[in-house]
Design an enzyme around this catalytic site. Structure first.
Site, PDB file in Angstrom:
ATOM      1  N   THR A 278      62.103  59.879  57.688  1.00 29.35           N
ATOM      2  CA  THR A 278      63.074  58.934  58.240  1.00 29.35           C
ATOM      3  C   THR A 278      62.532  58.210  59.467  1.00 29.35           C
ATOM      4  O   THR A 278      62.762  57.012  59.644  1.00 29.35           O
ATOM      5  CB  THR A 278      64.380  59.660  58.588  1.00 29.35           C
ATOM      6  OG1 THR A 278      64.063  60.796  59.403  1.00 29.35           O
ATOM      7  CG2 THR A 278      65.094  60.140  57.337  1.00 29.35           C
ATOM      8  N   PHE A 405      72.326  58.329  60.882  1.00 27.24           N
ATOM      9  CA  PHE A 405      71.881  59.725  60.930  1.00 27.24           C
ATOM     10  C   PHE A 405      72.850  60.658  60.208  1.00 27.24           C
ATOM     11  O   PHE A 405      72.862  61.858  60.442  1.00 27.24           O
ATOM     12  CB  PHE A 405      71.733  60.183  62.383  1.00 27.24           C
ATOM     13  CG  PHE A 405      70.582  59.542  63.100  1.00 27.24           C
ATOM     14  CD1 PHE A 405      69.287  60.001  62.903  1.00 27.24           C
ATOM     15  CD2 PHE A 405      70.784  58.484  63.962  1.00 27.24           C
ATOM     16  CE1 PHE A 405      68.218  59.414  63.564  1.00 27.24           C
ATOM     17  CE2 PHE A 405      69.722  57.888  64.628  1.00 27.24           C
ATOM     18  CZ  PHE A 405      68.425  58.363  64.426  1.00 27.24           C
ATOM     19  N   CYS A 412      72.077  64.654  61.063  1.00 23.88           N
ATOM     20  CA  CYS A 412      70.671  65.012  61.288  1.00 23.88           C
ATOM     21  C   CYS A 412      70.522  65.861  62.553  1.00 23.88           C
ATOM     22  O   CYS A 412      70.837  65.419  63.660  1.00 23.88           O
ATOM     23  CB  CYS A 412      69.843  63.740  61.407  1.00 23.88           C
ATOM     24  SG  CYS A 412      68.121  64.019  61.828  1.00 23.88           S
TER      25      CYS A 412
END
Length: 1067
Positions: A278, A405, A412
């Site tokens: 990511t 996120f 996350c």
């Protein structure tokens, strides 16, 4: 039961499995969102016994309102969707893929590892992060300005090595490998295959033995690295505690339990995958958006230079650069690397106030789309604008509007790590390098695994030193592929050996279509003859580093008032310079433009010229101007160039040497044997699917051509398709005959200066004449001077002098080419080398796309006029349009070099379907309007409310060239999408007496006014006389309805049409 959720047509037993692009699912999902709106439903595996079971359905939520509602974890917990369920084959009950609440290891790991990512702990990782980032810097510095860099690959190296070193004290040393680490390759393949398996029927999967074996091998490679890291850590524990130490030795304060070896391995793998994939995507998206938005790049550089300067960034600087944070937030809005998440309802429920959803149904929140919802982000939601994240605006966003996120307790865990790492990397890179796109016309393409990243995006990293480091890149990718066979390399920018003693000269250009580049190339090629050693480069390659040891010559264009793609960063930098920054520079500017754009004509060249002088530079000659739509375009450059060389020779004391320049041609093959050349697959090749005539034999030919796009290429309704044509065979054979050559003879070219022709390698003369030079462009006054200096008879000298006497009438208006003149005057003794040197390089041609990606995301259509007419000059040879003749001759299956080019931001249909379109066009100007209407028709057929639009279309007759009139236009009219108002110039009785499109607009003025009052948007496409006529009529309507005089009506038109009137003018 509520309102039914829209769903596309399905295939029996397979459902919608063929609806989703297997390589880029996000593209299909976004197109469906554009067509069906805020919600739609797919049944991917086709278990169609009605009603489908909840586990078989996938509902896609595409609006902010639905995302906000679905962010209630008490109603909609995270669901491990089919994609992640496949990823569990490797990551099992790791933090990202654990099934909660049944898998209790998630709670234990989350409690143990959450403190590892506190601000203090992440700050302590700064030195290790900078260690890895420094390896990136060293690599890019060694590559130099001409090295071509894949930022996605190198940022992957950074982030993979950083998570490994910071979290596990293990060095992967990815920058000491030629290719990516085997783990990264295996991981990418594993994630891609996991996504594909999620959409395959089990019986199909079971028969794919080779694919299954590769999938198992990829998992083995992933597991092998995890085992190596774990074994190394146990054998040689690091001095400082890292995250792996916590996994091995930590105990949960609530239960006293630690993590099992199996769960440690699962979480190590989770961190290695999610902890780098990511962040590398964030970095790559950010670089892309900064390079596409020079103003944002400038503001970010200024912030870095002001707050950090040249010193290395430290932990104390993290989160202290507000514009950098805004840039990253905006990049994640438009490029959320995890583009979707899946939830499910705890129980049967209703969402959006009307859509019934069964318990356990997969609901995919399409973050990529919700981040573009105009209800939150405005009508400019597609635009990269960091300012929307500044000065409290981010904090004032509606709840749950920004979710790159993830969300809630399953969000996350490593966000602070990624956020710090990205800041360190971006600041360090921008401190050390100026970044330039290898292809300045590149538009975002995506690659999808578990995440999304820019695809086929490559750059140059120019070390930020005082020495100039120019490099020349063709103004479009197609031109580059034609000149280098698709190889990724930057062409040479300086002259051949032996010129070192000459005075340096720097030629910079800004060019989209190739005119300015061709003029710059000519200046650089001619430089040795005047005693100069030329270096040539794009304006962007000279940003912030203008050379001072020689004169600077700039040739650039304006495009609707904006700089060329390869000059945008230079222009942004230049127009924000302070003080006498250019006092040591001597310069000259020539501007290309088109007077059809009255308000913005020569805006960019003028601004460059005035800004350089205002900040201390010395102007050598007055700025030159060339109007590409006028008869004096080439003559204007010829005259300016002549004055320039005279001034340069005087200012620098150089002497002319006619033998110092030129192009040498050596015949290396008699052409008696045909060479077999193996060619690698060219990824920029489109394929012809359909090529059909639209008009009757009595009307000028117009054709409909359908192309299958190269893999990964995307478009929007209203965009252009750029085509790199070849000269018509008849013209090439004429040139071969004039110089007494065989089509299959091979030659080898060598040049004393920069050239756009292929040099120092054998190539057939027909290839050179067919694809590298413009054979039909009108001769310039400079060309006539060169021909006069050649060996001539008295008759040819007289003929050339007559042509020169009234160039505009005798040459330009009659479109007499150099080849035409040579054929008419066969005693002009001009060698092939001289002929080639006179000719400009082949230009790309842009055509408006006449389709919508909602019809077919991988196919585009063109609607073109074919130019095959008697020569205006009276010559027996007809005048053939280079590109249209090339396109007309294509057959099904032919390969064509093409690329999509974005049109003006305003020339796209609005996202608000309640806004009517008022479209005015003639002939092939219908092309973009057909794409707009096709898109609206697809949306209407999907069940959405669509405002009825007006189409004013001019052509000859309903029976000759009423393009698409009896098919699509009729169908769309019956569907209620459009009201077609034709104007038939040769059959006015069929169009209420109206001959031209502007006549029909005036005739139906009250309908136009009604559309305007409904916030309608106006689009015009056609030749300049069409655009001028339409505007004149619209101003007349304003004058009449508001009782204004001429001047006031024109002023009112400009005011009320601002942002609502877009034109696409062609000749």
């Amino acid at each position: 039961m509520g309102t039914p959720i829209p769903t596309p047509p399905a295939v029996p037993f397979l459902g919608h499995v063929n609806t989703i692009d297997k390589d880029l699912p996000i593209r299909s999902l976004n197109l469906l969102a554009r067509q069906y709106g805020e919600i739609y439903q797919l049944n991917v595996l086709g278990k169609c016994s009605p009603p489908p079971r909840a586990g078989d359905k996938r509902i896609f939520a595409n609006s902010y309102a639905l995302q906000n509602e679905l962010s209630d974890e008490k109603r909609f917990p995270k669901k491990i969707g089919k994609n992640l369920d496949e990823v569990r084959n490797a990551s099992g009950d790791g933090l990202f893929t654990a099934k909660v609440p049944e898998e209790k290891n998630w709670y234990l790991a989350h409690r143990l590892l959450m403190p590892c990512f506190s601000a203090a702990n992440v700050y302590n990782m700064t030195d290790d992060m900078m260690d890895i980032i420094s390896q990136l810097v060293l690599k890019w510095e060694r590559f130099g300005a001409k090295g071509i860099i894949d930022p996605s690959a190198d940022f992957t190296r950074v982030t993979l090595d950083a998570i490994s070193l910071c979290a596990m004290s293990y060095r992967l040393n990815s920058f000491y490998r030629e290719d990516l680490h085997p783990f990264a390759i295996a991981m990418g393949d594993f994630l891609i295959e996991s996504g594909r398996r999620a959409n395959r029927p089990a019986i199909v999967q079971s028969m794919m033995s080779g694919t299954n074996a590769k999938y198992e091998e990829d998992q083995r490679i992933l597991g092998q690295l995890v085992d190596e890291i774990l074994d190394e850590h146990r054998a040689h524990p690091p001095e400082k505690q890292d995250i792996l130490s916590v996994m091995l030795n930590g105990r949960d304060k609530d239960t006293g339990l630690g993590l099992s070896d199996d769960n440690i391995k699962r979480n190590l793998l989770t961190f290695l995958i999610a902890g780098h994939e990511t962040t590398s995507g964030l970095l790559t998206f950010t670089v892309y958006y900064l390079l596409k938005n020079p103003e944002a790049m400038r503001k970010l550089r200024e912030e870095i230079e002001t707050k950090i300067g040249d010193r290395p960034m430290t932990a104390q600087d993290v989160n202290k650069l507000p514009y950098l944070i805004a840039v990253m937030r905006e990049s994640l809005r438009l490029g959320p690397t995890a583009p979707a998440r899946t939830v499910m309802p705890f129980e049967d429920t209703t969402i959006g106030g009307k859509y019934f959803v069964e318990k356990g149904t997969s609901i995919i929140i399409n973050t990529f789309n919700t981040h573009r919802d105009p209800a939150v982000w405005g009508e400019d939601a597609e635009k990269f604008r960091p300012e929307r994240m500044l000065d409290g605006k981010f904090e004032a966003l509606p709840p749950n509007a920004w979710q790159p996120f993830g969300f809630g307790m399953r969000a996350c865990i490593g966000r602070p790590f990624a956020w710090q790492e990205a800041q360190l990397a971006l600041v360090t890179v921008l401190q050390r390098f100026d970044l330039v796109m290898h292809d300045p016309t590149y538009e975002l393409e995506l690659k999808q695994t578990l995440t999304i990243k820019p695809h086929n995006f490559v750059i140059h990293a120019l070390p930020r030193k005082n020495a100039p480091r120019l490099f020349a890149l063709p103004s479009a990718r197609l031109r580059q592929e034609a000149s280098d066979g698709g190889a990724r390399r930057a062409p040479s920018t300086t002259v051949a050996p032996g010129a070192a003693a000459l005075q340096p000269l720097y030629v910079l250009y800004g060019s989209n279509t190739g005119n300015s580049e061709s003029f710059a190339q000519r200046l650089a090629s001619d430089a040795p003859a005047y005693g100069f050693r030329a270096s040539i480069g794009t304006l962007d390659s000279a940003s912030a580093h203008l050379p001072t040891d020689g004169p600077l010559v700039i040739v650039t264009a304006s495009f609707e008032g904006q700089p060329a793609d390869n000059a945008a960063h230079f222009f942004e930098w230049l127009t924000n310079v302070q003080g006498d920054a250019f006092s040591a520079i001597k310069y000259a500017v020539f501007g290309c433009g088109n007077r059809d754009w009255v308000k913005t004509y020569q805006r960019v060249p003028t601004a460059i010229d005035e800004t350089l002088q205002a900040h201390g530079a010395t102007r050598l000659v007055e700025r030159g101007e060339g109007d590409a739509g006028g008869a004096e375009f080439f003559e204007a450059f010829d005259n300016w160039e002549k004055a320039l060389w005279e001034k340069l020779s005087e200012a620098y004391g150089t002497t002319s040497n006619a033998d110092a320049t030129g192009l040498d041609v050596k015949i290396v093959s008699p052409g008696t044997a045909r060479a077999e050349v193996l060619r690698q697959k060219d990824t920029a090749l489109g394929t012809v699917v359909v090529n059909e005539l639209l008009t009757s034999p009595n009307a000028p030919a117009k054709r409909h051509i359908e192309f299958a796009l190269p893999e990964g290429m995307t478009y929007r309704a209203g965009d252009y398709l750029a085509i790199l044509p070849v000269n018509p065979e008849r013209i090439v054979r004429r040139a071969l005959a004039r110089f007494g050559l065989s089509a299959e003879q091979e030659i080898e070219l060598s040049a004393g200066g920069p050239t756009s022709l292929p040099v120092n390698k054998p190539i057939s003369v027909s290839t050179i004449l067919g694809g590298y030079v413009e054979l039909s462009q009108p001769a310039t006054t400079r060309d006539l001077d060169i021909l006069l200096k050649a060996k001539n008879s008295d008759a040819s000298i007289k003929a050339l002098q007559n042509l020169s006497t009234n160039y505009a009438e005798n040459v330009f208006k009659k479109r007499l080419s150099v080849l035409d003149i040579l054929e008419e005057n066969r005693d002009i003794d001009l060698p092939l080398s001289g002929f080639l040197q006179m000719l400009p390089s082949m230009r790309i041609r842009q055509y408006s796309i006449s389709s919508s990606p909602l019809w077919n995301a991988q196919h585009v259509t063109l609607t073109i006029s074919v130019i095959d007419a008697p020569a205006i000059s009276g010559r027996s040879e007809p005048f053939l349009g280079v590109a249209s003749t090339y396109l007309a001759g294509l057959r099904t299956g032919d390969k064509v070099q093409l690329s999509v080019r974005a049109s003006n931001a305003a020339f796209h249909p609005p996202t608000d379907l309640s806004v009517p379109l008022v479209m005015m066009c003639a002939g092939s100007g219908l092309a973009p309007m057909r794409g707009f209407l096709q898109e609206r028709a697809m949306q209407k057929q999907a069940g959405r409310e669509v405002a009825k639009s007006l189409l004013f279309f001019g052509c000859r007759s309903p029976h000759e060239d009423f393009l698409y009139g009896e098919k699509e236009l009729k169908e769309w009219s019956e569907l209620g999408v459009v009201d077609v108002r034709p104007a038939f110039s040769r059959s006015t009785g069929d169009s209420d007496g109206c001959r031209h499109v502007q006549d029909r607009v005036l005739h139906d003025k009250m309908d136009v006014v009604r559309a305007f009052l409904k916030d309608g948007k106006f689009f015009v496409c056609g030749a300049n006389k069409v655009a001028a006529g339409v505007k004149e009529v619209l101003v007349e309507i304003i004058k009449e309805t508001r009782h204004l005089d001429d001047a006031a009506a024109l002023t009112t038109f400009d005011e009320i049409m601002n942002g609502r009137y877009a034109t696409d003018i062609f000749e």
